[in-house]
Structures are given as C-alpha cells and as structure tokens.
Design a protein around this motif. Structure first.
Motif, short mmCIF file in Angstrom:
data_model
loop_
_atom_site.label_atom_id
_atom_site.label_comp_id
_atom_site.label_asym_id
_atom_site.label_seq_id
_atom_site.Cartn_x
_atom_site.Cartn_y
_atom_site.Cartn_z
N SER A 183 0.81 -1.22 0.00
CA SER A 183 0.00 0.00 0.00
C SER A 183 0.84 1.26 0.00
CB SER A 183 -0.94 0.02 1.20
OG SER A 183 -2.13 -0.66 0.87
N GLN A 201 -4.79 -3.32 0.80
CA GLN A 201 -6.19 -3.60 1.14
C GLN A 201 -6.79 -4.54 0.10
OE1 GLN A 201 -4.73 -0.65 1.20
NE2 GLN A 201 -5.24 0.38 3.09
N TYR A 202 -6.47 -4.31 -1.15
CA TYR A 202 -6.99 -5.15 -2.23
C TYR A 202 -6.50 -6.59 -2.08
CZ TYR A 202 -8.38 -6.58 -6.90
OH TYR A 202 -8.97 -7.22 -7.95
N GLY A 234 -9.70 -0.99 -1.22
CA GLY A 234 -8.50 -0.80 -2.01
C GLY A 234 -8.71 0.17 -3.16
#
Length: 108
Positions: free
Chosen positions: A45, A53-54, A62
């Motif tokens: 990130s 987050q993705y 994300g």
C-alpha cells in the motif's frame, strides 16, 4: 492547458481500466484472499495506495484508497504553483496512511 487536459483524460482512462480489471477478477481475488504478512501489506500500500487492502480481500476499500490517492495527487498538481509545492506532500501522506491501514488490517 492542453497538457493538463491530456493528463486528466489519461487518469480517467486508467481509473476505468483499473475498475474493469477489479470487477473482472473480483471473484477470483475473493477466493484467493489470504492472510498476508502485515509488513508486506503495508509495503504494497505504500507503493500503490490501496494495493495492500486489495490483496487482503477488501477490494472496495483498495479501490477507494487508490482513487483518493489520485484525487489528492491531482489537487496537489493543480495547486502546487500557488502553494510553493507544499501540496506535493499530500499524496505521500495519503500513501503512508494507506500503508498504516493495510498493516492494521493484516494484523487482525
């Protein structure tokens, strides 16, 4: 002015391409969502805000982090001539926050 419009158009195309890819691979990503090392998620990130987050399985968060990063970057570019470049710090600050958030998500 023409260069700015070209850059904005490129950003819009990239955002739509990113959303199309995430929609296409969302089901596969959910099936493959796994526990990541918190430092790896934070580094992902920090490199591309929202990627950690993705990878952790929260695709919506994300994408939001990435789109906010693009918006903050765009505001920084537009306002940089008027603020002596101080607004160029904003995208870096958002990337650091995104890395912190991914670290917290991976630690749970």
């Amino acid at each position: 002015m023409k260069g700015l419009i070209t850059k904005l158009a490129l950003i819009v195309v990239l955002v739509f391409a990113f959303q199309a890819l995430t929609g296409t691979f969302a089901m596969a990503a959910e099936a493959q969502a796994q526990k990541l090392d918190p430092l790896l998620a934070a580094l992902a990130s920090l490199t591309i805000p929202g990627l950690g987050q993705y990878l952790l399985g929260d695709q919506a968060k994300g994408i939001n982090h990435f789109l906010i990063y693009l918006g903050v970057w765009l505001v920084g570019v537009i306002l940089a001539p008027f603020t002596a470049g101080i607004t160029s710090i904003l995208p870096v600050a958002w990337a650091i926050y995104s890395a912190y958030d991914a670290y917290q998500m991976a630690s749970k």
